[in-house]
Design a protein around this motif. Sequence first.
Motif, PDB file in Angstrom:
ATOM      1  N   SER A  67       1.524   3.254  -9.069  1.00 25.63           N
ATOM      2  CA  SER A  67       1.886   4.594  -9.124  1.00 25.63           C
ATOM      3  C   SER A  67       1.115   5.196  -8.098  1.00 25.63           C
ATOM      4  N   SER A  68      -0.198   4.713  -7.654  1.00 21.14           N
ATOM      5  CA  SER A  68      -1.133   5.602  -6.979  1.00 21.14           C
ATOM      6  C   SER A  68      -0.379   5.955  -5.511  1.00 21.14           C
ATOM      7  N   PRO A  69      -0.803   6.893  -5.053  1.00 18.55           N
ATOM      8  CA  PRO A  69      -0.641   7.234  -3.507  1.00 18.55           C
ATOM      9  C   PRO A  69      -1.062   6.039  -2.467  1.00 18.55           C
ATOM     10  N   ALA A  70      -2.050   5.600  -2.741  1.00 18.21           N
ATOM     11  CA  ALA A  70      -3.157   4.794  -1.943  1.00 18.21           C
ATOM     12  C   ALA A  70      -2.096   3.281  -1.761  1.00 18.21           C
ATOM     13  N   PHE A  71      -1.830   2.790  -2.948  1.00 24.58           N
ATOM     14  CA  PHE A  71      -0.966   1.699  -3.025  1.00 24.58           C
ATOM     15  C   PHE A  71       0.558   1.771  -2.458  1.00 24.58           C
ATOM     16  N   THR A  72       1.215   2.806  -3.045  1.00 28.48           N
ATOM     17  CA  THR A  72       2.411   2.924  -2.660  1.00 28.48           C
ATOM     18  C   THR A  72       2.633   3.156  -1.246  1.00 28.48           C
ATOM     19  N   ALA A  73       1.816   3.939  -0.625  1.00 26.40           N
ATOM     20  CA  ALA A  73       1.789   4.199   0.931  1.00 26.40           C
ATOM     21  C   ALA A  73       1.677   2.825   1.622  1.00 26.40           C
ATOM     22  N   LEU A  74       1.038   1.822   1.144  1.00 33.02           N
ATOM     23  CA  LEU A  74       1.035   0.574   1.842  1.00 33.02           C
ATOM     24  C   LEU A  74       2.237  -0.449   1.865  1.00 33.02           C
ATOM     25  N   GLU A  75       3.169  -0.055   1.035  1.00 30.87           N
ATOM     26  CA  GLU A  75       4.355  -0.828   1.058  1.00 30.87           C
ATOM     27  C   GLU A  75       4.072  -2.394   0.843  1.00 30.87           C
ATOM     28  N   LEU A 140      -0.103  15.496 -10.438  1.00 30.42           N
ATOM     29  CA  LEU A 140      -1.118  15.264 -10.996  1.00 30.42           C
ATOM     30  C   LEU A 140      -1.865  13.834 -10.423  1.00 30.42           C
ATOM     31  N   LEU A 141      -0.756  12.954 -10.222  1.00 35.51           N
ATOM     32  CA  LEU A 141      -1.242  11.881  -9.696  1.00 35.51           C
ATOM     33  C   LEU A 141      -2.147  11.930  -8.302  1.00 35.51           C
ATOM     34  N   HIS A 142      -1.316  12.822  -7.440  1.00 28.43           N
ATOM     35  CA  HIS A 142      -2.149  13.158  -6.108  1.00 28.43           C
ATOM     36  C   HIS A 142      -3.398  13.938  -6.426  1.00 28.43           C
ATOM     37  N   PHE A 149     -10.578  15.430  -1.569  1.00 27.33           N
ATOM     38  CA  PHE A 149     -11.160  16.077  -2.752  1.00 27.33           C
ATOM     39  C   PHE A 149     -12.277  17.346  -2.302  1.00 27.33           C
ATOM     40  N   PRO A 150     -12.022  18.569  -3.008  1.00 30.61           N
ATOM     41  CA  PRO A 150     -11.427  18.645  -3.971  1.00 30.61           C
ATOM     42  C   PRO A 150      -9.816  18.529  -3.939  1.00 30.61           C
ATOM     43  N   PRO A 151      -8.979  18.491  -4.923  1.00 33.79           N
ATOM     44  CA  PRO A 151      -7.638  17.989  -4.591  1.00 33.79           C
ATOM     45  C   PRO A 151      -6.806  19.285  -4.589  1.00 33.79           C
ATOM     46  N   VAL A 152      -6.943  20.185  -3.498  1.00 32.04           N
ATOM     47  CA  VAL A 152      -6.388  21.472  -3.426  1.00 32.04           C
ATOM     48  C   VAL A 152      -4.959  21.429  -3.624  1.00 32.04           C
ATOM     49  N   LYS A 153      -4.367  20.610  -2.657  1.00 34.82           N
ATOM     50  CA  LYS A 153      -2.781  20.601  -2.510  1.00 34.82           C
ATOM     51  C   LYS A 153      -2.298  20.055  -3.891  1.00 34.82           C
ATOM     52  N   GLY A 154      -2.514  19.028  -4.399  1.00 31.42           N
ATOM     53  CA  GLY A 154      -2.294  18.565  -5.659  1.00 31.42           C
ATOM     54  C   GLY A 154      -2.192  19.811  -6.811  1.00 31.42           C
ATOM     55  N   ALA A 155      -3.393  20.517  -6.787  1.00 31.64           N
ATOM     56  CA  ALA A 155      -3.564  21.538  -7.725  1.00 31.64           C
ATOM     57  C   ALA A 155      -2.582  22.811  -7.405  1.00 31.64           C
ATOM     58  N   PRO A 491     -12.096   8.921  -7.575  1.00 29.25           N
ATOM     59  CA  PRO A 491     -12.175   9.183  -8.788  1.00 29.25           C
ATOM     60  C   PRO A 491     -12.598   8.173  -9.931  1.00 29.25           C
ATOM     61  N   GLY A 492     -13.228   7.222  -9.368  1.00 29.09           N
ATOM     62  CA  GLY A 492     -13.877   6.014 -10.236  1.00 29.09           C
ATOM     63  C   GLY A 492     -12.954   4.859 -10.305  1.00 29.09           C
ATOM     64  N   GLY A 493     -13.451   4.058 -11.544  1.00 29.92           N
ATOM     65  CA  GLY A 493     -12.787   2.764 -11.830  1.00 29.92           C
ATOM     66  C   GLY A 493     -11.305   2.716 -11.988  1.00 29.92           C
ATOM     67  N   GLY A 494     -10.590   1.676 -11.905  1.00 27.76           N
ATOM     68  CA  GLY A 494      -9.348   1.111 -11.974  1.00 27.76           C
ATOM     69  C   GLY A 494      -9.043   0.669 -10.803  1.00 27.76           C
ATOM     70  N   VAL A 495      -7.634  -0.146 -10.773  1.00 26.74           N
ATOM     71  CA  VAL A 495      -7.198  -0.466  -9.427  1.00 26.74           C
ATOM     72  C   VAL A 495      -6.086   0.298  -8.960  1.00 26.74           C
ATOM     73  N   HIS A 496      -6.569   1.558  -8.197  1.00 19.90           N
ATOM     74  CA  HIS A 496      -5.458   2.292  -7.517  1.00 19.90           C
ATOM     75  C   HIS A 496      -5.915   2.493  -6.284  1.00 19.90           C
ATOM     76  N   GLY A 497      -6.990   2.351  -5.687  1.00 16.91           N
ATOM     77  CA  GLY A 497      -7.331   2.180  -4.220  1.00 16.91           C
ATOM     78  C   GLY A 497      -7.754   3.630  -3.762  1.00 16.91           C
ATOM     79  N   ALA A 498      -7.857   4.639  -4.645  1.00 11.07           N
ATOM     80  CA  ALA A 498      -8.177   5.943  -4.107  1.00 11.07           C
ATOM     81  C   ALA A 498      -9.492   6.119  -3.359  1.00 11.07           C
ATOM     82  N   PRO A 499     -10.509   5.641  -3.880  1.00  7.30           N
ATOM     83  CA  PRO A 499     -11.754   5.786  -3.099  1.00  7.30           C
ATOM     84  C   PRO A 499     -11.638   5.131  -1.710  1.00  7.30           C
ATOM     85  N   GLY A 500     -11.066   4.019  -1.606  1.00  9.22           N
ATOM     86  CA  GLY A 500     -10.804   3.439  -0.123  1.00  9.22           C
ATOM     87  C   GLY A 500      -9.987   4.296   0.637  1.00  9.22           C
ATOM     88  N   LEU A 501      -8.795   4.968   0.087  1.00  7.15           N
ATOM     89  CA  LEU A 501      -8.091   5.688   0.931  1.00  7.15           C
ATOM     90  C   LEU A 501      -9.035   7.034   1.392  1.00  7.15           C
TER      91      LEU A 501
END
Length: 533
Positions: A67-75, A140-142, A149-155, A491-501
């Motif tokens: 569900s994370s934007p980082a992974f879904t964008a990579l198809e 919320l996911l974005h 960061f900070p997540p201005v658009k998502g907020a 945003p920390g741990g979990g396999v979502h790729g957000a720090p890498g993106l």
Amino acid sequence: MTTTTVDAVVIGAGHNGLVTASVLADAGWDVVVLESAPVPGGAVRSAELTPGYVSDLFSAFYPLGASSPAFTALELDRHGLRWTHSPVVFGHPRSPDDENAPVVHHDPEDTAAMLAEHDPRDGESWMSVVDQWNRIRDPLLHSLFGSSFPPVKGAATLVRRLGTAETLRFLRFAVLPARAMAHELFHSEAARCLLLGNAMHADVPTDAPASGIMGYLLTMLAQDVGYPVPVGGAQELTSALVRRAESSGARVVCGTEVTSIDVSGGVARGVRTAGGDTYVARRAVVADVSAPALYGSLLPRDAVPARVHADLEKFEWDTPVVKINYALDSPIPWRSKSLNEAGTVHVGADDDGLVRWNADLVTGRIPERPFMLFGQMTTADATRSPAGTESAWAYTHLPRGVTDDASGDLLAERVDTVLEEYAPGFAASIVGKHVQRPGDLTADDANLFGGAVNGGTSQLQQQLVFRPVPGLGRAETPVGRLFLGSASAHPGGGVHGAPGLAAARAALASDGVRGWVHRKTISALMDLTLGDR
């Protein structure tokens, strides 16, 4: 000894490093990923610990990855990744004699009907929470896993969706302790346990502020995308990430340990390896390593403000993990038949029991009755072991700072005891068992220091602008052209790729004259927080 010049060097081929490599390579950069281990993946790997049984060595279920934007964008489906699901998403027996454990079905109406059997009000409550989730899901996911960061658009999108008053109510809801959140939402122990068990995927006690949001997020993702697993094992997710990066021209080099980062004039110029080779980076160095390793080992000590080193002395790892991998010659004989088709089972404690378990961890006591996360992998993916058998695992926690092998072995024995209570006959079905103690996890992946799997505690004092330390809440570091892209970053741990993106986007933004001005602005802001060198 050789010298290689590239646009960017990525240190570490964990999932975050591979996300970074794909994004930078997509932009036309010449990228090399250097991994010390003989294979890529970091904490996304699998192996046959028992012949014929595929075991995921670290992470296993991937609702965030799906569900994370980082992974879904990579198809990644275009690069060979195939997801599969267990018939039932997850369940949580409330006690060993619970014969009707609550579970989450793939259809929210089915979940609501099941919960209504425990309390008629909770069927309606569940559908109300699902409706709320559907309204706020994307912003919320974005906000949580996007690149900025900070997540201005998502907020801003969240405010437009809910309005100012409802947004404030949701923010108040989001910082609730998990126990308070569960009691506000639901009336029955059954429904409350579904949220509370998921909250324990982080290391935040159920009575601590903001512990509820992880439970809410994972519970709603379970109802939304489920808890998917890669067909064939976790390594297949890594393989797809490698193929994705290589398809854009990135190179992944394993068995190559980076021992230092070259810094000149306040700018990262490249890296040196244990073999004596040098990689010169024209544009960026991205570190998919823990913050203590980056600032304490890879960088020259005088390359960053003294305040950073002082703050890192307070860096807090999450609680150590003990993981037990099982090969079973038959399905697990749960007392509650509702668990037979669940991929994930939260076992060992009800609402009050979770408080007692957390108290053991906080007071340095090895729990006599450990709460655990349990995976039935063949139930989720039939390729994991022969028909009629089960490849399974359990993981639980030791108190912070307790990482010795003897404690790990003792806790593993107690896990077996608890499982036998919930599934009589479980022990007799074991044909293979492999315990990963904190030291084993660290030996296999240095980022899992002391058996910590989330790159540092998820508690509020080390999140957002405080992650990894105050003043360094973004991918940028005090060193020019150097970026932190690991679970130690927001945003920390979990396999979502957000720090890498986030690290990749920051590197792209900082490239060139405009990027140099931006880096100076970041440095000035950090000076206000960090003080003098």
